[in-house]
Design a protein around this motif. Structure first.
Motif, mmCIF file in Angstrom:
data_model
loop_
_atom_site.group_PDB
_atom_site.id
_atom_site.type_symbol
_atom_site.label_atom_id
_atom_site.label_comp_id
_atom_site.label_asym_id
_atom_site.label_seq_id
_atom_site.Cartn_x
_atom_site.Cartn_y
_atom_site.Cartn_z
ATOM 1 N N ARG A 48 26.998 57.919 55.695
ATOM 2 C CA ARG A 48 26.721 57.120 54.506
ATOM 3 C C ARG A 48 27.883 57.056 53.523
ATOM 4 O O ARG A 48 28.051 56.061 52.824
ATOM 5 N N GLY A 49 28.669 58.142 53.451
ATOM 6 C CA GLY A 49 29.674 58.260 52.391
ATOM 7 C C GLY A 49 30.688 57.137 52.384
ATOM 8 O O GLY A 49 30.932 56.508 51.348
ATOM 9 N N TRP A 50 31.297 56.834 53.535
ATOM 10 C CA TRP A 50 32.319 55.791 53.588
ATOM 11 C C TRP A 50 31.732 54.426 53.251
ATOM 12 O O TRP A 50 32.398 53.576 52.650
ATOM 13 N N ARG A 51 30.442 54.242 53.615
ATOM 14 C CA ARG A 51 29.784 52.965 53.316
ATOM 15 C C ARG A 51 29.619 52.800 51.803
ATOM 16 O O ARG A 51 29.862 51.725 51.258
ATOM 17 N N PHE A 54 32.967 51.985 50.293
ATOM 18 C CA PHE A 54 33.320 50.586 50.553
ATOM 19 C C PHE A 54 32.575 49.666 49.586
ATOM 20 O O PHE A 54 33.160 48.763 48.985
ATOM 21 N N VAL A 55 31.270 49.915 49.417
ATOM 22 C CA VAL A 55 30.451 49.093 48.520
ATOM 23 C C VAL A 55 30.954 49.204 47.080
ATOM 24 O O VAL A 55 31.033 48.210 46.354
ATOM 25 N N LEU A 56 31.351 50.418 46.677
ATOM 26 C CA LEU A 56 31.899 50.608 45.327
ATOM 27 C C LEU A 56 33.179 49.780 45.151
ATOM 28 O O LEU A 56 33.405 49.176 44.093
ATOM 29 N N GLY A 57 33.997 49.729 46.203
ATOM 30 C CA GLY A 57 35.208 48.905 46.156
ATOM 31 C C GLY A 57 34.878 47.432 45.934
ATOM 32 O O GLY A 57 35.536 46.744 45.147
ATOM 33 N N LEU A 58 33.832 46.960 46.619
ATOM 34 C CA LEU A 58 33.388 45.570 46.432
ATOM 35 C C LEU A 58 32.976 45.327 44.979
ATOM 36 O O LEU A 58 33.419 44.378 44.336
ATOM 37 N N PHE B 9 37.128 52.942 50.131
ATOM 38 C CA PHE B 9 37.051 52.286 48.823
ATOM 39 C C PHE B 9 38.094 51.169 48.730
ATOM 40 O O PHE B 9 37.785 50.035 48.326
ATOM 41 N N VAL B 10 39.334 51.473 49.119
ATOM 42 C CA VAL B 10 40.411 50.478 49.045
ATOM 43 C C VAL B 10 40.106 49.305 49.980
ATOM 44 O O VAL B 10 40.336 48.134 49.642
ATOM 45 N N THR B 11 39.542 49.596 51.156
ATOM 46 C CA THR B 11 39.188 48.537 52.097
ATOM 47 C C THR B 11 38.135 47.605 51.497
ATOM 48 O O THR B 11 38.248 46.380 51.585
ATOM 49 N N GLY B 12 37.139 48.187 50.842
ATOM 50 C CA GLY B 12 36.121 47.381 50.170
ATOM 51 C C GLY B 12 36.714 46.585 49.023
ATOM 52 O O GLY B 12 36.361 45.423 48.800
ATOM 53 N N LEU B 13 37.646 47.222 48.306
ATOM 54 C CA LEU B 13 38.306 46.556 47.182
ATOM 55 C C LEU B 13 39.090 45.318 47.654
ATOM 56 O O LEU B 13 39.014 44.246 47.044
ATOM 57 N N PRO B 106 29.514 38.535 48.845
ATOM 58 C CA PRO B 106 29.627 37.983 47.492
ATOM 59 C C PRO B 106 28.543 38.493 46.541
ATOM 60 O O PRO B 106 28.824 38.716 45.362
ATOM 61 N N ALA B 107 27.318 38.704 47.024
ATOM 62 C CA ALA B 107 26.251 39.181 46.147
ATOM 63 C C ALA B 107 26.609 40.553 45.577
ATOM 64 O O ALA B 107 26.509 40.783 44.366
ATOM 65 N N ILE B 108 27.048 41.466 46.449
ATOM 66 C CA ILE B 108 27.378 42.822 45.984
ATOM 67 C C ILE B 108 28.599 42.778 45.061
ATOM 68 O O ILE B 108 28.636 43.438 44.018
ATOM 69 N N THR B 109 29.585 41.954 45.427
ATOM 70 C CA THR B 109 30.796 41.850 44.605
ATOM 71 C C THR B 109 30.474 41.273 43.227
ATOM 72 O O THR B 109 31.071 41.678 42.219
ATOM 73 N N ALA B 110 29.529 40.331 43.160
ATOM 74 C CA ALA B 110 29.226 39.643 41.903
ATOM 75 C C ALA B 110 28.318 40.449 40.987
ATOM 76 O O ALA B 110 28.056 40.028 39.857
ATOM 77 N N VAL B 111 27.866 41.624 41.443
ATOM 78 C CA VAL B 111 26.996 42.448 40.603
ATOM 79 C C VAL B 111 27.656 42.734 39.248
ATOM 80 O O VAL B 111 26.993 42.750 38.211
ATOM 81 N N SER B 112 28.992 42.905 39.269
ATOM 82 C CA SER B 112 29.688 43.270 38.031
ATOM 83 C C SER B 112 29.957 42.071 37.123
ATOM 84 O O SER B 112 30.388 42.248 35.989
ATOM 85 N N ILE B 113 29.726 40.839 37.601
ATOM 86 C CA ILE B 113 30.015 39.675 36.740
ATOM 87 C C ILE B 113 28.834 38.712 36.614
ATOM 88 O O ILE B 113 28.836 37.849 35.743
ATOM 89 N N GLY B 114 27.834 38.848 37.481
ATOM 90 C CA GLY B 114 26.794 37.815 37.559
ATOM 91 C C GLY B 114 25.539 38.079 36.747
ATOM 92 O O GLY B 114 24.641 37.249 36.708
#
Lengths: 141, 145
Positions: A48-51, A54-58, B9-13, B106-114
């Motif tokens: 779960r951790g890496w997921r 990743f979501v936090l990065g999004l 985190f960086v990959t998601g970013l 896009p839904a998850i990304t837009a949580v901070s602006i939508g």
């Protein structure tokens, strides 16, 4: 077609591809957002951790983009609350039942020439186009 | 442990920045592609084409390695059967996508602006995923493998 933004679309798309390649090279995983997000809650605890990271990065991407001086981010959501809730439920259930969404099937699957992904993309594009094209006449949006 | 979480985190970013820069984080922009009867905006096709080109080449470079950096094996979906589940799921997802203009990334990304509607959408999406887990468990009870 006057709204076409080919340069930003291509640049942004390339970054999405880069992220998919990074996740494959680092974790050996398909960058399917529905699967990554769902697994942050429903996967085995050790997976779960890496997921979550990743979501936090999004989630922080728009914040960091603006902090780095990026121009204002356009955001327009026209759907009313009932449509938002029904749409969210359909997207959540449908992506899990169909094993993927725009990223997992659309980007990662098509690039692997997966036949399942080709069928999935054709169907969700057709369903999405039919719905979006008909919704205005029906709901008067 | 920390290194692999920072990497994720960086990959998601990077993924989120791609969605922001391509404007796919904006439901109106996505619906302008899906609504073929209005003033059609083909930008989404450019996003997909660029993402596909980079991924198709990048995957093949990465697969030259024996294993990923932080895992023992590359985990690729093995089965190739096109079945009713795949088709039904894709159609349900497509309808939801067309109703709102948001898919999971896009839904998850837009949580901070939508604002509240996006948080509501993501909550409903999570509920839909939970319903799927429930459905799977009930199926397994009815027909033990």
């Amino acid at each position: 077609m006057e709204n076409l933004t080919p340069v930003s679309a291509t640049l942004g798309g390339a970054l999405i591809g880069l992220s998919a390649v990074m996740l494959m090279g680092l974790k050996g995983r398909i960058a399917g957002i529905s699967g990554v997000f769902s697994g942050a809650v429903f996967a085995e605890p050790g997976d779960r951790g890496w997921r979550a990271a990743f979501v936090l990065g999004l989630v922080l991407a728009p914040v960091i983009y603006l902090a780095l001086g990026g121009p204002a981010i356009a955001f327009e959501l026209e759907a009313n609350w009932p449509l938002v809730i029904v749409g969210g439920l359909l997207v959540g259930f449908g992506t899990r039942l169909g094993s993927g969404c725009t990223s997992g099937h659309g980007v990662c699957g098509l690039s692997r020439l997966s036949s399942r992904s080709m069928v999935s993309v054709a169907l969700f594009m057709l369903a999405g186009m039919a719905t979006a094209s008909l919704i205005k006449p029906v709901f008067g949006g | 442990m920390i290194a692999r979480h920072i990497a994720a985190f960086v990959t998601g970013l990077v993924f989120g920045l791609g969605l922001v820069i391509s404007q796919m984080v904006n439901p109106a922009k996505v619906l302008a592609f899906l609504d073929i009867l209005g003033g059609w905006d083909p930008s989404l096709a450019f996003v997909m084409a660029a993402a596909l080109a980079v991924t198709a080449v990048g995957y093949r470079i990465v697969w030259q390695r024996r294993s990923p950096v932080f895992a023992e094996t590359f985990q690729l979906p093995g089965h190739q059967t096109v079945d009713a589940r795949l088709a039904t799921g894709a159609v349900l997802f497509g309808i939801g996508w067309g109703l709102v203009g948001l898919c999971p990334g896009p839904a998850i990304t837009a949580v901070s602006i939508g604002g509240l509607p996006v948080i509501g959408f993501v909550a409903a999406m999570a509920a839909g995923m939970a319903l799927f887990e429930l459905y799977e468990r009930m199926r397994r009870v009815r027909a033990p493998a």
